[in-house]
Design an enzyme around this catalytic site. Structure first.
Site, PDB file in Angstrom:
ATOM      1  N   ILE A   1      -3.216  -2.175  -4.890  1.00 53.11           N
ATOM      2  CA  ILE A   1      -3.292  -1.239  -3.760  1.00 53.11           C
ATOM      3  C   ILE A   1      -3.792   0.064  -4.362  1.00 53.11           C
ATOM      4  O   ILE A   1      -3.244   0.553  -5.354  1.00 53.11           O
ATOM      5  CB  ILE A   1      -1.924  -1.071  -3.054  1.00 53.11           C
ATOM      6  CG1 ILE A   1      -2.014  -0.044  -1.923  1.00 53.11           C
ATOM      7  CG2 ILE A   1      -0.817  -0.727  -4.009  1.00 53.11           C
ATOM      8  CD1 ILE A   1      -0.727   0.064  -1.087  1.00 53.11           C
ATOM      9  N   SER A   2      -4.872   0.613  -3.816  1.00 51.16           N
ATOM     10  CA  SER A   2      -5.481   1.821  -4.373  1.00 51.16           C
ATOM     11  C   SER A   2      -4.548   3.020  -4.270  1.00 51.16           C
ATOM     12  O   SER A   2      -3.690   3.079  -3.391  1.00 51.16           O
ATOM     13  CB  SER A   2      -6.778   2.146  -3.633  1.00 51.16           C
ATOM     14  OG  SER A   2      -7.736   1.139  -3.830  1.00 51.16           O
TER      15      SER A   2
END
Length: 199
Positions: A51-52
């Protein structure tokens, strides 16, 4: 997060900031990482994917310059977090994930939280979703080699932006493509964009 990480680093779109404040990021990360959900970094979510960091999610959303009436395509659903943010900024989001387990987890989280304007698909994101084109914005959360996939460019509505990390000459850059123009935004690091043809 909004004040310390986003405004300070150039996120100015108030709609994007409101969406980032509204979507509960901790509910899109594995339970054992929830205490770290808002730190300024990427987190692993399984299948070799991440997840960025919050700033990247906000930056990519801001670059799309959405008004709220668009249908948006996201390539690389991952946890579903970025799709949830986009769902607050657009009329409708179609998001494609190549890993069925991640797609299922994201679909469940989005459904549980009431993000009903997001459609999660399993498949090869490099092909886009021609049955739902044209799109008023396309966000790609994996690094393409040299250029974004031509199928995605073809599915953009006139005047719409495609935001995609691209690897050129050993450098990874986040680039916005719009109406034949390209704009390099920032150095980034994403997982590689993979198509079924390369498997």
């Amino acid at each position: 997060m909004v004040e310390r990480q986003l405004r300070r680093r150039g996120i100015e779109d108030e709609r994007v900031l409101a969406a980032m404040a509204e979507v509960p990021r901790e509910l899109f990360v594995p339970e054992d990482q929830r205490r770290q959900a808002y730190r300024d970094g990427a987190l692993r979510i399984g299948e070799g994917q991440t997840i960025s960091q919050p700033w990247i999610v906000a930056c990519m959303a801001q670059l799309l310059e959405l008004s709220g009436h668009e249908r948006v395509l996201e390539v690389g659903t991952g946890s579903g977090y970025a799709a949830a943010v986009l769902s607050r900024l657009a009329r409708e989001v179609v998001t494609i994930e190549r890993y069925p387990a991640l797609a299922e987890t994201a679909r469940a989280a989005l459904g549980q939280l009431g993000y009903g304007n997001v459609e999660v698909r399993v498949g090869d994101g490099t092909r886009g979703a021609p049955d739902r084109a044209p799109f008023g914005g396309i966000s790609v959360t994996a690094t393409a080699l040299d250029d974004p996939p031509p199928a995605l460019v073809d599915q953009l509505a006139p005047g719409a932006a495609l935001v995609c990390p691209v690897k050129r000459g050993g450098r990874e850059l986040l680039i916005r493509f719009r109406d034949g123009e390209t704009e390099a935004v920032a150095p980034v690091r994403f997982v590689p964009l993979v198509s079924d043809e390369e498997d």
